[in-house]
Design a protein around this motif. Structure first.
Motif, PDB file in Angstrom:
ATOM      1  N   VAL A   1       0.834  -1.203   0.000  1.00  0.00           N
ATOM      2  CA  VAL A   1       0.000   0.000   0.000  1.00  0.00           C
ATOM      3  C   VAL A   1       0.867   1.251   0.000  1.00  0.00           C
ATOM      4  O   VAL A   1       0.615   2.209  -0.745  1.00  0.00           O
ATOM      5  N   GLN A   2       1.919   1.250   0.806  1.00  0.00           N
ATOM      6  CA  GLN A   2       2.796   2.410   0.862  1.00  0.00           C
ATOM      7  C   GLN A   2       3.548   2.617  -0.451  1.00  0.00           C
ATOM      8  O   GLN A   2       3.892   3.742  -0.810  1.00  0.00           O
ATOM      9  N   SER A   3       3.780   1.532  -1.191  1.00  0.00           N
ATOM     10  CA  SER A   3       4.453   1.655  -2.484  1.00  0.00           C
ATOM     11  C   SER A   3       3.600   2.423  -3.483  1.00  0.00           C
ATOM     12  O   SER A   3       4.120   3.180  -4.299  1.00  0.00           O
ATOM     13  N   VAL A   4       2.279   2.230  -3.415  1.00  0.00           N
ATOM     14  CA  VAL A   4       1.389   2.989  -4.288  1.00  0.00           C
ATOM     15  C   VAL A   4       1.494   4.475  -3.965  1.00  0.00           C
ATOM     16  O   VAL A   4       1.610   5.322  -4.862  1.00  0.00           O
ATOM     17  N   GLY A   5       1.446   4.785  -2.674  1.00  0.00           N
ATOM     18  CA  GLY A   5       1.633   6.172  -2.271  1.00  0.00           C
ATOM     19  C   GLY A   5       2.988   6.691  -2.695  1.00  0.00           C
ATOM     20  O   GLY A   5       3.133   7.856  -3.082  1.00  0.00           O
ATOM     21  N   ASN A   6       3.978   5.809  -2.670  1.00  0.00           N
ATOM     22  CA  ASN A   6       5.324   6.209  -3.039  1.00  0.00           C
ATOM     23  C   ASN A   6       5.415   6.550  -4.530  1.00  0.00           C
ATOM     24  O   ASN A   6       6.140   7.467  -4.929  1.00  0.00           O
ATOM     25  N   PHE A   7       4.682   5.808  -5.376  1.00  0.00           N
ATOM     26  CA  PHE A   7       4.653   6.145  -6.798  1.00  0.00           C
ATOM     27  C   PHE A   7       4.090   7.546  -7.009  1.00  0.00           C
ATOM     28  O   PHE A   7       4.587   8.317  -7.842  1.00  0.00           O
ATOM     29  N   ALA A   8       3.054   7.878  -6.248  1.00  0.00           N
ATOM     30  CA  ALA A   8       2.471   9.213  -6.337  1.00  0.00           C
ATOM     31  C   ALA A   8       3.459  10.267  -5.848  1.00  0.00           C
ATOM     32  O   ALA A   8       3.558  11.360  -6.424  1.00  0.00           O
ATOM     33  N   ILE A   9       4.190   9.944  -4.785  1.00  0.00           N
ATOM     34  CA  ILE A   9       5.198  10.867  -4.272  1.00  0.00           C
ATOM     35  C   ILE A   9       6.278  11.108  -5.320  1.00  0.00           C
ATOM     36  O   ILE A   9       6.735  12.232  -5.532  1.00  0.00           O
ATOM     37  N   ILE A  10       6.689  10.033  -6.006  1.00  0.00           N
ATOM     38  CA  ILE A  10       7.709  10.154  -7.047  1.00  0.00           C
ATOM     39  C   ILE A  10       7.227  11.078  -8.159  1.00  0.00           C
ATOM     40  O   ILE A  10       7.938  11.999  -8.597  1.00  0.00           O
ATOM     41  N   ALA A  11       5.998  10.819  -8.633  1.00  0.00           N
ATOM     42  CA  ALA A  11       5.458  11.640  -9.718  1.00  0.00           C
ATOM     43  C   ALA A  11       5.348  13.100  -9.291  1.00  0.00           C
ATOM     44  O   ALA A  11       5.733  14.017 -10.035  1.00  0.00           O
ATOM     45  N   ALA A  12       4.838  13.330  -8.069  1.00  0.00           N
ATOM     46  CA  ALA A  12       4.650  14.702  -7.587  1.00  0.00           C
ATOM     47  C   ALA A  12       5.982  15.406  -7.349  1.00  0.00           C
ATOM     48  O   ALA A  12       6.167  16.561  -7.749  1.00  0.00           O
ATOM     49  N   SER A  13       6.929  14.711  -6.706  1.00  0.00           N
ATOM     50  CA  SER A  13       8.218  15.347  -6.423  1.00  0.00           C
ATOM     51  C   SER A  13       9.020  15.550  -7.711  1.00  0.00           C
ATOM     52  O   SER A  13       9.741  16.547  -7.847  1.00  0.00           O
ATOM     53  N   GLY A  14       8.890  14.611  -8.668  1.00  0.00           N
ATOM     54  CA  GLY A  14       9.559  14.800  -9.960  1.00  0.00           C
ATOM     55  C   GLY A  14       9.009  16.004 -10.696  1.00  0.00           C
ATOM     56  O   GLY A  14       9.758  16.812 -11.271  1.00  0.00           O
ATOM     57  N   LEU A  15       7.683  16.150 -10.681  1.00  0.00           N
ATOM     58  CA  LEU A  15       7.051  17.310 -11.305  1.00  0.00           C
ATOM     59  C   LEU A  15       7.449  18.595 -10.596  1.00  0.00           C
ATOM     60  O   LEU A  15       7.732  19.624 -11.244  1.00  0.00           O
ATOM     61  N   LEU A  16       7.488  18.557  -9.255  1.00  0.00           N
ATOM     62  CA  LEU A  16       7.908  19.731  -8.495  1.00  0.00           C
ATOM     63  C   LEU A  16       9.336  20.136  -8.828  1.00  0.00           C
ATOM     64  O   LEU A  16       9.648  21.325  -8.966  1.00  0.00           O
ATOM     65  N   PHE A  17      10.218  19.129  -8.971  1.00  0.00           N
ATOM     66  CA  PHE A  17      11.612  19.421  -9.311  1.00  0.00           C
ATOM     67  C   PHE A  17      11.690  20.161 -10.642  1.00  0.00           C
ATOM     68  O   PHE A  17      12.412  21.156 -10.777  1.00  0.00           O
ATOM     69  N   LEU A  18      10.952  19.686 -11.641  1.00  0.00           N
ATOM     70  CA  LEU A  18      10.960  20.331 -12.959  1.00  0.00           C
ATOM     71  C   LEU A  18      10.365  21.731 -12.890  1.00  0.00           C
ATOM     72  O   LEU A  18      10.899  22.682 -13.495  1.00  0.00           O
ATOM     73  N   ILE A  19       9.271  21.869 -12.156  1.00  0.00           N
ATOM     74  CA  ILE A  19       8.623  23.179 -12.048  1.00  0.00           C
ATOM     75  C   ILE A  19       9.530  24.178 -11.340  1.00  0.00           C
ATOM     76  O   ILE A  19       9.711  25.312 -11.801  1.00  0.00           O
ATOM     77  N   TYR A  20      10.098  23.764 -10.205  1.00  0.00           N
ATOM     78  CA  TYR A  20      10.981  24.666  -9.468  1.00  0.00           C
ATOM     79  C   TYR A  20      12.226  25.029 -10.278  1.00  0.00           C
ATOM     80  O   TYR A  20      12.759  26.141 -10.163  1.00  0.00           O
ATOM     81  N   HIS A  21      12.707  24.076 -11.076  1.00  0.00           N
ATOM     82  CA  HIS A  21      13.956  24.278 -11.825  1.00  0.00           C
ATOM     83  C   HIS A  21      13.764  25.163 -13.051  1.00  0.00           C
ATOM     84  O   HIS A  21      14.623  25.991 -13.363  1.00  0.00           O
ATOM     85  N   PHE A  22      12.633  25.003 -13.731  1.00  0.00           N
ATOM     86  CA  PHE A  22      12.474  25.678 -15.023  1.00  0.00           C
ATOM     87  C   PHE A  22      11.449  26.810 -15.013  1.00  0.00           C
ATOM     88  O   PHE A  22      11.416  27.617 -15.940  1.00  0.00           O
ATOM     89  N   PHE A  23      10.612  26.866 -13.990  1.00  0.00           N
ATOM     90  CA  PHE A  23       9.551  27.865 -13.987  1.00  0.00           C
ATOM     91  C   PHE A  23       9.533  28.642 -12.673  1.00  0.00           C
ATOM     92  O   PHE A  23      10.099  28.227 -11.676  1.00  0.00           O
ATOM     93  N   GLU A  24       8.868  29.786 -12.714  1.00  0.00           N
ATOM     94  CA  GLU A  24       8.630  30.574 -11.511  1.00  0.00           C
ATOM     95  C   GLU A  24       7.259  30.191 -10.973  1.00  0.00           C
ATOM     96  O   GLU A  24       6.231  30.477 -11.582  1.00  0.00           O
TER      97      GLU A  24
END
Length: 398
Positions: A141-164
Motif C-alpha cells: 500500500v505504501q508503495s502505491v503512495g510512493n509512486f504518487a510521491i515520485i510523480a509529484a516530487s519529480g514534477l515539483l523538481f521540474l517546475i521549481y527548476h524551469f519555472f517561476e
C-alpha cells in the motif's frame, strides 16, 4: 471487484490505493517545500523553526484523546474527518502571510488532521492483509503512495527548476488532494476485521516495549523531519531543488525498498528491523557531524545528501512497530487504539526535543548544528538497546 488488466481487486482496496496516492502528493509537497517556504518566503530562523514544532506536535500528544472522543464514528469516518481537517489547515498555511501567529495556527490545524490519521493508515492497510502477511500488505500500500510521491516530487523538481511558481500555489494543490482523500474515505465500507473496537483507550503492560520504542521514536524523528532539511538549507545554503532532488531519489529507492523491508519484517522479525534502523541513524549522524569538516564542500554535500537518503529510508521502520502491535494484540480492535496511544507517547518527547536541539544549534553558533546530531547518535544507541530487548511476536516466547 475492480478489474485492472487481468487482475481483480476489491473495490475498497482500490479506493484505499487512490487515497494513498492522493496523500502521496501531500507528502511530496510537505517534504520538499515546507521547510523552504519557512526559510525563503517567511524568513524563519532556526529558533523560530524549532519553536514551531512544539505546538505542531501537540495534536500528536492529544491524538488518543481525540480518537477516543470520536470512537463512535468508526475508523473510516475518523480517517475522513482527519484528512478533510488537515487539508483545510494546509490550505491556510499555503495562503498565510508572514505573520507568525497565522502560520502557527494553520500548521496546528494541518498537524491535527495529519496525526489523527497516522494510526489508522497502518491498521486499515493491515485489514486487507491475507493471513499473517501484515508487513507485506503495508509495504504494498505504501508503495502505491510512493509512486504518487515520485510523480509529484519529480514534477515539483521540474517546475521549481524551469519555472517561476509560488509556494502558495503548490500548497493549495496539496490541500485539495488531502480533502479529496478525506471524501473518498466516506465511500469505504467497514472492514470485516473490526479495528476500532469498543474501548476508547488501550494501555496494557504487554505493550510496554512498544510504548518505549514510540517515545524514542519521538526524539529520533525530529532529526529527520526538522533538522536535517534545515542543515541542508541553512548550513549548506541549498535551494528547494536540492531538497526536492534528494527526496525524489529517496522515493525512487523506496519503490523496491518498502515492500522488501515489509517482507523482511515478516521473515526476520521486528527486532532485526528496528536494530537496523538504529544503526543506520547512527551512521547518518556521523556524516551530518563530520562531513563539512573532513571534506571539500562539494564532497561534503554529496555525503550529507547520501546520509539524508539512508535516514529517510529508515522511516519504513514504522511498519515494524505497527506489525509488532498487530502480532501481539489479543483483539484486532485494540490495534489502532494502541498505535494512537504510542503516537501520543511519541509526542510527549517530540514536543520538547526541538526546543532543546534548536537552542543547542543557536547557542553553539556556526558549529551549533553538530550538537544536534551528536544527540542523534545517543538516540540511536538507546533505540538499538531497547529494540534488542524486544521479543519477536512471530517466535515462541520462552
Amino acid at each position: 471487484m475492480i478489474r485492472i488488466g487481468r487482475h481483480e481487486i476489491p473495490k475498497d482496496l482500490f479506493l484505499f490505493l487512490i487515497i494513498s496516492a492522493l496523500l502521496g502528493v501531500v507528502m511530496a509537497v510537505e517534504s520538499t517545500s515546507l521547510a523552504n517556504r519557512l526559510y525563503e518566503d517567511l524568513n524563519f530562523t532556526v529558533m523560530q523553526r524549532s519553536f514551531l514544532e512544539t505546538p505542531r506536535e501537540l495534536p500528536g500528544l492529544l491524538t488518543v484523546l481525540f480518537i477516543g472522543m470520536m470512537n463512535g464514528l468508526g475508523d473510516m469516518r475518523i480517517a475522513a474527518v482527519a484528512n478533510i481537517l488537515g487539508g483545510v489547515g494546509l490550505l491556510f498555511f499555503g495562503l498565510s502571510p508572514n505573520v507568525y501567529s497565522m502560520v502557527l495556527i494553520s500548521i496546528v490545524i494541518y498537524s491535527t488532521g495529519q496525526h489523527l490519521y497516522i494510526p489508522f493508515a497502518s491498521s486499515i492497510a493491515m485489514s486487507f492483509a491475507k493471513g499473517e502477511q501484515y508487513g507485506r500488505r503495508i509495504g504494498e500500500v505504501q508503495s502505491v503512495g510512493n509512486f504518487a510521491i515520485i510523480a509529484a516530487s519529480g514534477l515539483l523538481f521540474l517546475i521549481y527548476h524551469f519555472f517561476e511558481v509560488s509556494y502558495q500555489a503548490v500548497f493549495v494543490i496539496a490541500a485539495i488532494c488531502m480533502v479529496m482523500a478525506g471524501i473518498l474515505f466516506l465511500f469505504l465500507e467497514a472492514r470485516t476485521v473490526k479495528i476500532v473496537g469498543d474501548k476508547r483507550f488501550v494501555f496494557r503492560k504487554e505493550y510496554k516495549t512498544y510504548y518505549i520504542l514510540s517515545i524514542i521514536n519521538g526524539a529520533r524523528k525530529q532529526i529527520t523531519l526538522t533538522f536535517v532539511p534545515w542543515l541542508i538549507i541553512d548550513i549548506f545554503q541549498q535551494p528547494v531543488t536540492t531538497i526536492t532532488g534528494l527526496f525524489l531519489a529517496t522515493c525512487l529507492i523506496n519503490v523496491p525498498f518498502r515492500p522488501w523491508f515489509g517482507g523482511m519484517i515478516d521473515r526476520r522479525g521486528e527486532r532485526f528491523a528496528l536494530r537496523l534502523e538504529a544503526v543506520v541513524l547512527f551512521v547518518a549522524c556521523i556524516g551530518f557531524v563530520y562531513a563539512k569538516h573532513l571534506f571539500p564542500f562539494s564532497v561534503a554535500l554529496w555525503i550529507v545528501g547520501g546520509c539524508y537518503i539512508i535516514d529517510k529510508l529508515m522511516e519504513s521502520a514504522s511498519m515494524a512497530r505497527a506489525t509488532y502491535v498487530r502480532r501481539i494484540a489479543k483483539d484486532a480492535g485494540e490495534v489502532s487504539k494502541t498505535l494512537s496511544m504510542g503516537l501520543s507517547m511519541d509526542h510527549v518527547i517530540s514536543m520538547f526535543i526541538p526546543l532543546l536541539a534548536g537552542f543547542a544549534w543557536y547557542a553553539g553558533g556556526a558549529e551549533g548544528y553538530r550538537y544536534v546530531f551528536f544527540g542523534g547518535m545517543l538516540i540511536s544507541v538507546a533505540n538499538f538497546f531497547v529494540a534488542s530487548r524486544l521479543i519477536d511476536a512471530k517466535l515462541p516466547k520462552k
